[in-house]
Design a protein around this motif. Sequence first.
Motif, PDB file in Angstrom:
ATOM      1  N   ASN A 108      77.012  97.440  70.556  1.00  0.00           N
ATOM      2  CA  ASN A 108      77.978  96.369  70.792  1.00  0.00           C
ATOM      3  C   ASN A 108      77.541  95.040  70.170  1.00  0.00           C
ATOM      4  N   LEU A 109      76.999  95.113  68.968  1.00  0.00           N
ATOM      5  CA  LEU A 109      76.638  93.923  68.201  1.00  0.00           C
ATOM      6  C   LEU A 109      77.344  94.018  66.853  1.00  0.00           C
ATOM      7  N   ASN A 110      78.669  94.070  66.910  1.00  0.00           N
ATOM      8  CA  ASN A 110      79.465  94.420  65.734  1.00  0.00           C
ATOM      9  C   ASN A 110      80.086  93.230  65.008  1.00  0.00           C
ATOM     10  N   SER A 111      80.053  92.051  65.614  1.00  0.00           N
ATOM     11  CA  SER A 111      80.624  90.873  64.966  1.00  0.00           C
ATOM     12  C   SER A 111      79.694  90.403  63.846  1.00  0.00           C
ATOM     13  N   ASN A 112      80.134  89.411  63.085  1.00  0.00           N
ATOM     14  CA  ASN A 112      79.270  88.862  62.031  1.00  0.00           C
ATOM     15  C   ASN A 112      77.959  88.339  62.618  1.00  0.00           C
ATOM     16  N   LEU A 113      78.067  87.647  63.770  1.00  0.00           N
ATOM     17  CA  LEU A 113      76.861  87.128  64.422  1.00  0.00           C
ATOM     18  C   LEU A 113      75.977  88.269  64.910  1.00  0.00           C
ATOM     19  N   GLY A 114      76.587  89.271  65.555  1.00  0.00           N
ATOM     20  CA  GLY A 114      75.816  90.405  66.053  1.00  0.00           C
ATOM     21  C   GLY A 114      75.117  91.163  64.946  1.00  0.00           C
ATOM     22  N   THR A 115      75.817  91.340  63.819  1.00  0.00           N
ATOM     23  CA  THR A 115      75.227  92.032  62.673  1.00  0.00           C
ATOM     24  C   THR A 115      74.073  91.240  62.088  1.00  0.00           C
ATOM     25  N   ARG A 116      74.237  89.920  62.033  1.00  0.00           N
ATOM     26  CA  ARG A 116      73.177  89.053  61.506  1.00  0.00           C
ATOM     27  C   ARG A 116      71.918  89.153  62.369  1.00  0.00           C
ATOM     28  N   ILE A 117      72.103  89.076  63.686  1.00  0.00           N
ATOM     29  CA  ILE A 117      70.963  89.150  64.594  1.00  0.00           C
ATOM     30  C   ILE A 117      70.319  90.534  64.534  1.00  0.00           C
ATOM     31  N   SER A 118      71.138  91.569  64.474  1.00  0.00           N
ATOM     32  CA  SER A 118      70.616  92.939  64.404  1.00  0.00           C
ATOM     33  C   SER A 118      69.751  93.154  63.168  1.00  0.00           C
ATOM     34  N   PHE A 141      76.436  91.887  75.370  1.00  0.00           N
ATOM     35  CA  PHE A 141      77.318  91.825  76.535  1.00  0.00           C
ATOM     36  C   PHE A 141      77.655  90.368  76.828  1.00  0.00           C
ATOM     37  N   LYS A 142      78.883  89.953  76.475  1.00  0.00           N
ATOM     38  CA  LYS A 142      79.387  88.608  76.791  1.00  0.00           C
ATOM     39  C   LYS A 142      78.429  87.497  76.353  1.00  0.00           C
ATOM     40  N   GLY A 143      78.013  87.545  75.111  1.00  0.00           N
ATOM     41  CA  GLY A 143      77.191  86.461  74.585  1.00  0.00           C
ATOM     42  C   GLY A 143      75.707  86.593  74.848  1.00  0.00           C
ATOM     43  N   THR A 144      75.315  87.678  75.507  1.00  0.00           N
ATOM     44  CA  THR A 144      73.911  87.909  75.822  1.00  0.00           C
ATOM     45  C   THR A 144      73.492  89.268  75.268  1.00  0.00           C
ATOM     46  N   ILE A 145      72.235  89.367  74.851  1.00  0.00           N
ATOM     47  CA  ILE A 145      71.686  90.646  74.401  1.00  0.00           C
ATOM     48  C   ILE A 145      70.759  91.170  75.495  1.00  0.00           C
ATOM     49  N   SER A 170      61.559  94.168  80.213  1.00  0.00           N
ATOM     50  CA  SER A 170      63.004  94.131  80.000  1.00  0.00           C
ATOM     51  C   SER A 170      63.432  92.689  80.207  1.00  0.00           C
ATOM     52  N   PHE A 171      64.433  92.279  79.464  1.00  0.00           N
ATOM     53  CA  PHE A 171      64.901  90.889  79.591  1.00  0.00           C
ATOM     54  C   PHE A 171      66.255  90.762  78.916  1.00  0.00           C
ATOM     55  N   ASP A 172      66.929  89.669  79.246  1.00  0.00           N
ATOM     56  CA  ASP A 172      68.174  89.299  78.576  1.00  0.00           C
ATOM     57  C   ASP A 172      67.874  88.090  77.710  1.00  0.00           C
ATOM     58  N   PHE A 173      68.446  88.045  76.515  1.00  0.00           N
ATOM     59  CA  PHE A 173      68.266  86.841  75.712  1.00  0.00           C
ATOM     60  C   PHE A 173      69.565  86.450  75.023  1.00  0.00           C
ATOM     61  N   GLN A 174      69.797  85.150  75.030  1.00  0.00           N
ATOM     62  CA  GLN A 174      71.034  84.606  74.484  1.00  0.00           C
ATOM     63  C   GLN A 174      70.719  83.755  73.264  1.00  0.00           C
ATOM     64  N   PRO A 175      71.326  84.056  72.135  1.00  0.00           N
ATOM     65  CA  PRO A 175      71.092  83.226  70.948  1.00  0.00           C
ATOM     66  C   PRO A 175      71.758  81.867  71.112  1.00  0.00           C
ATOM     67  N   ASN A 201      87.011  83.014  77.567  1.00  0.00           N
ATOM     68  CA  ASN A 201      87.659  84.063  76.781  1.00  0.00           C
ATOM     69  C   ASN A 201      86.912  84.322  75.481  1.00  0.00           C
ATOM     70  N   LYS A 202      86.435  83.257  74.854  1.00  0.00           N
ATOM     71  CA  LYS A 202      85.680  83.427  73.612  1.00  0.00           C
ATOM     72  C   LYS A 202      84.331  84.083  73.876  1.00  0.00           C
ATOM     73  N   LYS A 203      83.733  83.778  75.005  1.00  0.00           N
ATOM     74  CA  LYS A 203      82.437  84.379  75.316  1.00  0.00           C
ATOM     75  C   LYS A 203      82.534  85.893  75.434  1.00  0.00           C
ATOM     76  N   LYS A 204      83.701  86.389  75.890  1.00  0.00           N
ATOM     77  CA  LYS A 204      83.857  87.832  76.021  1.00  0.00           C
ATOM     78  C   LYS A 204      83.773  88.538  74.678  1.00  0.00           C
ATOM     79  N   ASN A 205      84.145  87.810  73.612  1.00  0.00           N
ATOM     80  CA  ASN A 205      84.152  88.410  72.281  1.00  0.00           C
ATOM     81  C   ASN A 205      83.027  87.861  71.393  1.00  0.00           C
ATOM     82  N   PHE A 206      81.973  87.377  72.058  1.00  0.00           N
ATOM     83  CA  PHE A 206      80.895  86.710  71.348  1.00  0.00           C
ATOM     84  C   PHE A 206      80.289  87.573  70.269  1.00  0.00           C
ATOM     85  N   PHE A 207      80.081  88.868  70.578  1.00  0.00           N
ATOM     86  CA  PHE A 207      79.511  89.794  69.606  1.00  0.00           C
ATOM     87  C   PHE A 207      80.570  90.742  69.072  1.00  0.00           C
TER      88      PHE A 207
END
Length: 207
Positions: A108-118, A141-145, A170-175, A201-207
């Motif tokens: 679930n890191l399919n957006s341009n931002l998610g792909t860049r981070i991946s 998940f909603k702006g968090t990895i 284990s941890f959550d991290f937000q760019p 609403n935008k946060k839901k589609n963050f990645f």
Amino acid sequence: MKKIFITTSRSPSPRLLKFIKELENIFPYSQKINRGSEFLSSLVSFSLLQGVKNLVIVYENRGSPSALVISHLPSGPSLFFTLSNVLFDINEKRLKKNKNLPKVIFDNLNSNLGTRISSVLGSLFPSSNSNSKRIVTFSGFKGTILFGHYWNEKIGYSQRNVLLKKLSPSFDFQPYKITLDCVSQKNQKIEWILTSFLDSNKKKNFF
């Protein structure tokens, strides 16, 4: 293989030192270094002299890991994250870092931002056998990895009977920022930054 140095903010607490020791197990061919009172520019210069290609810096707030920076050397990019829900120091299994290379899964890191981070996170890991018993996951998940670390063991004789055991950390991290330069560079060029006016609403589609 590209070498990685992992270090901390100045005067790290014992808890932070334990955390980066576990991070050292996550990233193959990484090495923990003591920062002492060194400035970022000195850390980067030392890393380059040692042939290091990536520098990971972990910061803390009141004894808890609170932020993480990944900087590709010598010229960037650099990724900045906040950390939350950090769990560590609970492993029962002793791992041999460079002998148990993990299988890395991005979800679930399919957006341009998610792909860049991946792509940046993926560059920290060497190729591993798809049958590796160790697994690390990065799930958007909603702006968090959400970062997970697991050991997979077969139960009985069937290939389908598998026990997935959770390991630390284990941890959550937000760019919150990506720059095009090395972390020590002054006036870094911003590639992306988390703005305070993002609505829910935008946060839901963050990645």
